[in-house]
Design a protein around this motif. Structure first.
Motif, mmCIF file in Angstrom:
data_model
loop_
_atom_site.group_PDB
_atom_site.id
_atom_site.type_symbol
_atom_site.label_atom_id
_atom_site.label_comp_id
_atom_site.label_asym_id
_atom_site.label_seq_id
_atom_site.Cartn_x
_atom_site.Cartn_y
_atom_site.Cartn_z
ATOM 1 N N TRP A 15 0.794 -1.042 -0.126
ATOM 2 C CA TRP A 15 0.021 0.133 0.220
ATOM 3 C C TRP A 15 0.876 1.157 -0.107
ATOM 4 O O TRP A 15 1.880 1.312 0.643
ATOM 5 C CB TRP A 15 -0.874 0.100 1.301
ATOM 6 C CG TRP A 15 -1.935 -0.943 1.025
ATOM 7 C CD1 TRP A 15 -2.124 -2.192 1.777
ATOM 8 C CD2 TRP A 15 -3.228 -0.859 0.284
ATOM 9 N NE1 TRP A 15 -3.167 -2.851 1.523
ATOM 10 C CE2 TRP A 15 -4.053 -1.919 0.407
ATOM 11 C CE3 TRP A 15 -3.547 0.195 -0.578
ATOM 12 C CZ2 TRP A 15 -4.973 -2.286 -0.092
ATOM 13 C CZ3 TRP A 15 -4.878 -0.111 -1.307
ATOM 14 C CH2 TRP A 15 -5.563 -1.281 -1.013
ATOM 15 N N ALA A 16 0.477 2.299 -0.933
ATOM 16 C CA ALA A 16 1.201 3.504 -0.791
ATOM 17 C C ALA A 16 0.332 4.714 -1.134
ATOM 18 O O ALA A 16 -0.769 4.610 -1.515
ATOM 19 C CB ALA A 16 2.263 3.496 -1.958
ATOM 20 N N LEU A 17 0.748 5.885 -0.658
ATOM 21 C CA LEU A 17 0.218 7.085 -1.265
ATOM 22 C C LEU A 17 0.770 7.436 -2.714
ATOM 23 O O LEU A 17 2.042 7.502 -2.517
ATOM 24 C CB LEU A 17 0.203 8.180 -0.286
ATOM 25 C CG LEU A 17 -0.301 8.248 1.157
ATOM 26 C CD1 LEU A 17 -0.135 9.438 1.987
ATOM 27 C CD2 LEU A 17 -1.657 7.712 1.086
ATOM 28 N N ARG A 18 0.121 7.867 -3.487
ATOM 29 C CA ARG A 18 0.665 8.475 -4.601
ATOM 30 C C ARG A 18 0.185 9.701 -5.088
ATOM 31 O O ARG A 18 -1.212 9.876 -4.603
ATOM 32 C CB ARG A 18 0.287 7.402 -6.122
ATOM 33 C CG ARG A 18 1.123 6.234 -5.719
ATOM 34 C CD ARG A 18 0.700 5.078 -6.782
ATOM 35 N NE ARG A 18 1.704 5.026 -7.873
ATOM 36 C CZ ARG A 18 1.627 4.366 -8.836
ATOM 37 N NH1 ARG A 18 0.524 3.645 -9.244
ATOM 38 N NH2 ARG A 18 2.596 4.386 -9.885
ATOM 39 N N VAL A 19 0.702 10.554 -5.707
ATOM 40 C CA VAL A 19 0.221 11.912 -6.151
ATOM 41 C C VAL A 19 -0.111 12.115 -7.662
ATOM 42 O O VAL A 19 0.867 11.456 -8.349
ATOM 43 C CB VAL A 19 0.851 13.080 -5.758
ATOM 44 C CG1 VAL A 19 0.452 14.422 -5.678
ATOM 45 C CG2 VAL A 19 1.717 12.677 -4.175
ATOM 46 N N ARG A 20 -1.175 12.227 -8.100
ATOM 47 C CA ARG A 20 -1.558 12.699 -9.312
ATOM 48 C C ARG A 20 -2.028 14.006 -9.569
ATOM 49 O O ARG A 20 -2.662 14.492 -8.600
ATOM 50 C CB ARG A 20 -2.602 11.726 -9.944
ATOM 51 C CG ARG A 20 -1.948 10.358 -10.177
ATOM 52 C CD ARG A 20 -2.989 9.644 -11.123
ATOM 53 N NE ARG A 20 -2.456 8.165 -11.217
ATOM 54 C CZ ARG A 20 -2.291 7.231 -10.320
ATOM 55 N NH1 ARG A 20 -3.135 7.443 -9.196
ATOM 56 N NH2 ARG A 20 -2.144 6.116 -10.541
ATOM 57 N N VAL A 21 -1.994 14.693 -10.691
ATOM 58 C CA VAL A 21 -2.350 16.045 -11.058
ATOM 59 C C VAL A 21 -3.698 15.800 -11.753
ATOM 60 O O VAL A 21 -3.761 15.556 -13.023
ATOM 61 C CB VAL A 21 -1.574 17.037 -11.646
ATOM 62 C CG1 VAL A 21 -2.121 18.218 -12.046
ATOM 63 C CG2 VAL A 21 -0.187 17.324 -10.803
ATOM 64 N N GLU A 22 -4.816 16.260 -11.084
ATOM 65 C CA GLU A 22 -6.086 16.026 -11.675
ATOM 66 C C GLU A 22 -6.628 17.619 -11.757
ATOM 67 O O GLU A 22 -7.003 17.935 -10.596
ATOM 68 C CB GLU A 22 -7.131 14.990 -10.861
ATOM 69 C CG GLU A 22 -6.261 13.764 -11.211
ATOM 70 C CD GLU A 22 -6.872 12.527 -9.899
ATOM 71 O OE1 GLU A 22 -7.767 13.031 -9.488
ATOM 72 O OE2 GLU A 22 -6.395 11.413 -10.134
ATOM 73 N N ASP A 23 -7.103 17.918 -12.910
ATOM 74 C CA ASP A 23 -8.066 19.198 -12.819
ATOM 75 C C ASP A 23 -6.992 20.520 -12.316
ATOM 76 O O ASP A 23 -7.554 21.105 -11.761
ATOM 77 C CB ASP A 23 -9.348 19.318 -12.210
ATOM 78 C CG ASP A 23 -10.138 18.191 -12.748
ATOM 79 O OD1 ASP A 23 -10.235 17.871 -14.049
ATOM 80 O OD2 ASP A 23 -10.864 17.760 -11.884
ATOM 81 N N GLY A 24 -5.515 20.243 -12.537
ATOM 82 C CA GLY A 24 -4.699 21.131 -12.118
ATOM 83 C C GLY A 24 -4.330 21.138 -10.749
ATOM 84 O O GLY A 24 -3.564 22.032 -10.032
ATOM 85 N N LEU A 25 -5.076 20.257 -9.942
ATOM 86 C CA LEU A 25 -4.582 19.895 -8.488
ATOM 87 C C LEU A 25 -4.109 18.658 -8.018
ATOM 88 O O LEU A 25 -4.270 17.614 -8.901
ATOM 89 C CB LEU A 25 -6.043 20.070 -7.541
ATOM 90 C CG LEU A 25 -6.972 21.320 -7.610
ATOM 91 C CD1 LEU A 25 -8.163 21.269 -6.943
ATOM 92 C CD2 LEU A 25 -5.862 22.502 -6.918
ATOM 93 N N GLU A 26 -3.175 18.882 -7.117
ATOM 94 C CA GLU A 26 -2.346 17.665 -6.765
ATOM 95 C C GLU A 26 -3.048 16.705 -5.976
ATOM 96 O O GLU A 26 -3.891 17.229 -4.471
ATOM 97 C CB GLU A 26 -1.050 17.913 -5.851
ATOM 98 C CG GLU A 26 -0.115 18.490 -6.781
ATOM 99 C CD GLU A 26 0.312 20.012 -6.428
ATOM 100 O OE1 GLU A 26 -0.264 20.416 -5.257
ATOM 101 O OE2 GLU A 26 1.081 20.681 -7.184
ATOM 102 N N ARG A 27 -3.558 15.495 -6.274
ATOM 103 C CA ARG A 27 -4.485 14.811 -5.487
ATOM 104 C C ARG A 27 -3.868 13.540 -4.920
ATOM 105 O O ARG A 27 -3.083 12.953 -5.416
ATOM 106 C CB ARG A 27 -5.596 14.060 -6.326
ATOM 107 C CG ARG A 27 -6.421 15.031 -7.122
ATOM 108 C CD ARG A 27 -7.917 15.205 -6.728
ATOM 109 N NE ARG A 27 -8.690 16.137 -7.348
ATOM 110 C CZ ARG A 27 -9.363 17.174 -6.587
ATOM 111 N NH1 ARG A 27 -9.153 17.243 -5.509
ATOM 112 N NH2 ARG A 27 -9.981 17.971 -7.517
#
Ligand code: NAP
Length: 321
Positions: A15-27
């Motif tokens: 399990w991990a946290l991952r960050v993606r840019v969605e609609d200009g925001l880091e999620r």
């Protein structure tokens, strides 16, 4: 990966946290991902706790590797405390089963995960007197404070330092290290931080919403700026002739009025300094400040919490129980 005798059997995913840019925001999302493989000189660390800097999701190193190639879903959080699970090829200095803490490379996946592959040279034995959650609150914050005060500003006994943002992650450790070195410490923050930073050793506190530091701080040898913006520019006025302004927030002028100099730097991993910091902690001379602890699966809330004002010290992610 060289599995050592006695090492636990490793699964292929975690399990991990991952960050993606969605609609200009880091999620930030909690996902199942492949286990990392330790490279030459790495250890695979089983993460017990990790911490992060609230602004790191926007840093260029989060989104590109050292060759400039895009990283699409990076794992954040680069301060870690855990147990060595396996060694990469040629790794020395740590053995399977050792408890270690450290600062991981910004350009590689971080420690908001079950395991992280990290250069052994970026780790040291964890402070024996701390649990993993408090140990994970130390590496980046303490190394940043140490390098600012001693490597760059050469702060010494009898000098004075003004620390902006003293109740936060870096500031809470900077106050203690400066005081421990025999310096006079003037700390700034909002009102909630006063009791904490005075208890940590600040000689004076300036509530910046009520008073200006220019009127109350007097002249100081060193300013350590953890706030940035207009606070950086205003700080030159309180520096003694020949003194120094150190910022870790943004690049600044290398020279200021009356022979003062300015330095901006990015913290570097340093095993020797981590070992000395662990010694200070175990001797009762330094303590991390943990404002809140979240389980890894609530990582998104943890990042949101630290973006809000009023959280003392660091927010920590608890990974293993
Ligand atoms: N270059 C590097 O290597 C490096 C390394 C570490 C950190 N950093 C940077 O250093 C900064 C501080 O990091 P951190 O982890 O210590 O962050 P932090 O935990 O958020 O601490 C910042 C502190 O400053 C206070 N503050 C905000 N505005 C202020 C003002 N006008 N006057 C006085 N205090 C104020 C905040 O209080 P509230 O909670 O009330 O807002 C908070 O306590 C961040 O910008 C981070 O990105 C850079």
């Amino acid at each position: 990966m060289a599995n050592e005798p006695g090492a636990e059997r490793l699964e292929s995913t975690m399990w991990a946290l991952r960050v993606r840019v969605e609609d200009g925001l880091e999620r930030v999302r909690y996902e199942r991902v492949p286990l990392p493989s330790p490279g030459i000189g790495d250890v695979l660390l089983k993460v017990h706790a990790a911490s992060f800097t609230p602004t790191e999701l926007g840093w260029p190193s989060t989104w590109a590797d050292r060759a400039g190639n895009a990283r699409t879903a990076p794992i954040p959080a680069h301060e870690v405390s855990g147990v060595v699970a396996a060694l990469g090829y040629g790794t020395t200095g740590l053995a399977v089963g050792d408890e270690a803490y450290g600062l991981t490379d910004w350009y590689r996946d971080g420690a908001a995960a079950g395991y992280v592959a990290v250069e052994a040279r970026n780790l040291a034995r964890k402070p024996g007197s701390l649990d993993h959650a408090r140990s994970a609150a130390v590496p980046l914050a303490a190394l940043t404070a140490w390098q600012a005060l001693f490597d760059h500003a050469h702060l010494s006994a009898g000098q004075s330092v003004l620390i902006h943002g003293a109740g936060g992650g870096v500031g809470a450790l900077a106050v203690q290290l400066a005081r421990g070195a025999g310096a006079r410490v003037v700390a700034t923050g909002r009102q909630w931080a006063e009791g904490l930073v005075r208890e940590l050793g600040a000689d004076e506190f300036v509530d910046t919403e009520r008073r200006s530091f220019e009127e109350t701080a007097g002249e100081v040898d060193v300013v350590f700026d953890l706030v940035g913006g207009e606070v950086t520019g205003r700080s030159w006025a309180v520096i003694r002739p020949g003194g120094m302004l150190v910022s870790v927030v943004a690049p600044l002028a290398e020279t200021g009025p009356r022979g003062a100099s300015g330095v901006f730097f990015v913290v570097e991993p340093d095993r020797a300094a981590l070992t000395e910091l662990a010694r200070l902690i175990d001797a009762g001379e330094l303590r991390p400040v943990v404002g809140e602890v979240y389980p890894l699966e609530r990582g998104r809330e943890a990042f949101e919490a630290k973006r809000r004002p009023g959280v003392p010290g660091k927010v920590v992610l608890r990974v293993a129980r």
